[in-house]
Write a protein that holds these residues in place. Sequence first.
Motif, PDB file in Angstrom:
ATOM      1  N   TYR A 156     -10.291 -12.214   3.069  1.00  0.00           N
ATOM      2  CA  TYR A 156     -10.027 -10.832   3.162  1.00  0.00           C
ATOM      3  C   TYR A 156      -9.084 -10.150   2.224  1.00  0.00           C
ATOM      4  CZ  TYR A 156      -8.678  -6.381   5.499  1.00  0.00           C
ATOM      5  OH  TYR A 156      -8.332  -5.298   5.524  1.00  0.00           O
ATOM      6  N   SER A 216      -9.604  -7.474  -1.123  1.00  0.00           N
ATOM      7  CA  SER A 216      -8.974  -5.920  -0.759  1.00  0.00           C
ATOM      8  C   SER A 216      -7.664  -5.648  -1.833  1.00  0.00           C
ATOM      9  CB  SER A 216      -8.478  -5.845   0.810  1.00  0.00           C
ATOM     10  OG  SER A 216      -7.670  -6.742   1.163  1.00  0.00           O
ATOM     11  N   MET A 218     -14.390  -7.907   4.757  1.00  0.00           N
ATOM     12  CA  MET A 218     -14.014  -6.489   4.562  1.00  0.00           C
ATOM     13  C   MET A 218     -14.687  -5.627   5.801  1.00  0.00           C
ATOM     14  SD  MET A 218     -13.253  -6.408   0.814  1.00  0.00           S
ATOM     15  CE  MET A 218     -12.446  -4.854   0.371  1.00  0.00           C
ATOM     16  N   TYR A 235     -10.718   0.329  11.603  1.00  0.00           N
ATOM     17  CA  TYR A 235     -10.849   1.723  11.238  1.00  0.00           C
ATOM     18  C   TYR A 235     -12.042   2.374  12.223  1.00  0.00           C
ATOM     19  CZ  TYR A 235      -7.975  -0.251   7.695  1.00  0.00           C
ATOM     20  OH  TYR A 235      -6.621  -0.869   7.108  1.00  0.00           O
ATOM     21  N   GLU A 277       0.768  -1.297   0.241  1.00  0.00           N
ATOM     22  CA  GLU A 277       0.127  -0.230   0.050  1.00  0.00           C
ATOM     23  C   GLU A 277       0.875   1.431  -0.017  1.00  0.00           C
ATOM     24  OE1 GLU A 277      -2.385  -1.030   3.350  1.00  0.00           O
ATOM     25  OE2 GLU A 277      -3.787  -2.094   2.201  1.00  0.00           O
ATOM     26  N   ARG A 291     -13.064  -3.500   8.649  1.00  0.00           N
ATOM     27  CA  ARG A 291     -13.112  -2.025   8.695  1.00  0.00           C
ATOM     28  C   ARG A 291     -13.858  -1.547  10.098  1.00  0.00           C
ATOM     29  NH1 ARG A 291     -16.783   1.241   4.692  1.00  0.00           N
ATOM     30  NH2 ARG A 291     -18.466   0.337   5.829  1.00  0.00           N
ATOM     31  N   GLY A 334     -10.836  -4.039  -4.009  1.00  0.00           N
ATOM     32  CA  GLY A 334     -10.783  -2.700  -3.386  1.00  0.00           C
ATOM     33  C   GLY A 334     -11.962  -2.654  -2.577  1.00  0.00           C
ATOM     34  N   GLU A 335     -12.058  -1.329  -2.091  1.00  0.00           N
ATOM     35  CA  GLU A 335     -12.992  -1.030  -1.007  1.00  0.00           C
ATOM     36  C   GLU A 335     -14.406  -0.781  -1.777  1.00  0.00           C
ATOM     37  OE1 GLU A 335     -12.782  -0.040   2.411  1.00  0.00           O
ATOM     38  OE2 GLU A 335     -11.046  -1.465   2.475  1.00  0.00           O
ATOM     39  N   ARG A 336     -14.403  -0.692  -3.082  1.00  0.00           N
ATOM     40  CA  ARG A 336     -15.775  -0.301  -3.632  1.00  0.00           C
ATOM     41  C   ARG A 336     -16.633  -1.411  -3.533  1.00  0.00           C
ATOM     42  NH1 ARG A 336     -13.951   1.850  -9.450  1.00  0.00           N
ATOM     43  NH2 ARG A 336     -11.818   1.748  -8.631  1.00  0.00           N
ATOM     44  N   GLN A 337     -16.062  -2.604  -3.565  1.00  0.00           N
ATOM     45  CA  GLN A 337     -17.328  -3.748  -3.293  1.00  0.00           C
ATOM     46  C   GLN A 337     -16.590  -4.374  -2.131  1.00  0.00           C
ATOM     47  OE1 GLN A 337     -18.205  -6.277  -6.664  1.00  0.00           O
ATOM     48  NE2 GLN A 337     -17.630  -4.464  -8.288  1.00  0.00           N
ATOM     49  N   GLN A 338     -17.415  -4.341  -1.033  1.00  0.00           N
ATOM     50  CA  GLN A 338     -17.248  -4.851   0.085  1.00  0.00           C
ATOM     51  C   GLN A 338     -17.529  -6.380   0.189  1.00  0.00           C
ATOM     52  OE1 GLN A 338     -15.966  -3.189   3.177  1.00  0.00           O
ATOM     53  NE2 GLN A 338     -15.539  -1.106   2.292  1.00  0.00           N
TER      54      GLN A 338
END
Lengths: 266, 276
Positions: B216, B220, B232, B240, A229, B236, B224-228
């Motif tokens: 996971y 990721s 994920m 986070y 990342e 999250r 990526g984050e667009r399709q959880q």
Amino acid sequence: MTQTDRIFRVLSWIVALACVVFLMLPIFITVAASFSASPVYTLPPPEWSLRWYALLERRSGLWDAVVLSLNLAFVSTLISLVLGTLASIAVTRGNFRGREAIATFAVSPLMMPGLVVGVALLQFFREIGLRDAYVSLLLGHIVITLPFVMRTLLASMAQFDFSMIDAARTLGLSYPKAILKVLVPNLAPAYLTSGLFAFLASMDNYPISIFLTDARNKTLPIKMLQYLEEQPDPSLAAMSSGLILLAILVLVFGARTVGLNRMIQG
Amino acid sequence: MTSRVDRIALLAVPGLAYLAVIYALPLLMLLAKSVQTAEGFSLSEYRAFFADEYNLRVLWRTLRVAALTTLLALFIAYPTAFVMSRAKGPWLTVFLVAMVLPMSLGVVVKAFAWSILFRANGFINTTLQWIGLTEKPVRMLFTETALVIGAANVFLPFMVLPIYAVVRQLDRGLPEAAASLGAGPFFRFFNVTLPLTLPGVVAGSAFTFSMAISMYVIPSLIVGERQQTLSMLIARSFLYLRNEPLGSTISAVLLGIAIFVVVFSSWLARRLGARQ
């Protein structure tokens, strides 16, 4: 053999060969990227170079992670082999109810979602006040390695002739000694296989470890994802290529000593 | 004699006690917490979870991706296991190495390798353009298809090996006997070979599916984050958002699905075993 059989056979071979290529693809990509001169992953590389291998030395954070992961994998596999041997003997030889349930329970962590186990361990360790990241990680990794060991040992011990243990005891060995000197060497392939798979599973675990690390104790997969990342240069590919080479050496050794097929089937 | 048997049973105690304390107990505590609020027992967290349409979409996506991954892996693995069981010498070595060696490449690097392949200027796109199949790069990264291909790649050995173990012990005489009695290839496959290999298929599918619903790292890096996915969402909410009740609830849902897969597949395996 009919025409249809022949067509089936040819089709199966095509799928099987495609399967081999498919499985090996990530390895080819990683090794190719590791020799690339370019700082971004472009394939095929514009020019070949060894610079990422040379750079590896300075990526000290990565090395700490490698050392921690090797340490965790080794210690947790060793503990699992001991616990797994004892439990497998009990399940194979014991004459009590619920043996099948025990076997299922011991192998079940393999099918439980890693992140959920990680979350549960995080909350549990917090509850009992365990703060040491290394100890938490080690306890968590034994949950990962033990099922691999149990699965293989249970299958192998079912085939093992336990009258050999009785014979050794008649000849004067104590029970623990008979296990150590007769059972363990006889099941060497099972130990090698399950140990190897357990070791690799521990080395590769992300979902449980992510909840148990702290700033100083980061395992390799966690460090690698973080690294990807932050600065995704091919030094990671170089390091992975090194680990692949190591795995090839282990496979050659395994093939020479117990045979690949026996090793994989435990 | 009884005392000896009892002493052997005791050997299981250290390992079982370990798993009971460091695995089962924490999971039970997690489940207990998810139905507990300040006022006592409550399913409100679950009601809130299932009332949210976004969560339902994520749940559905997770199940769909896992099912597709399992199907793709099964489709590749089944013929491969048969070829492997007949392969000899160097060919067998090639197959076995292809199953085991990729495990030495961690899942992080493997998923990253797939994300390189699927890029707009990646190898697949440049090849497609070079042979003239498309003119513009096809968007592959961040799609469900890419995720399914990548995931099937990672879990494939866990599908092939259980089927291979069953196929290897299959009595070749049975399909041949059926053939000599006049059964055609399709009849033989669906009535003799397939039923005999189903235990391996069930074991491999259950394992692949349960790994795929909880992956996971692969999503990721590939979508990526667009399709959880559920995993994920869990990561999250814990790492986070610091929303532990939500994370515990999703964890409990995912755990429930996993337990269902284990129970259902072992029931199915027992039934198939009993029939033979």
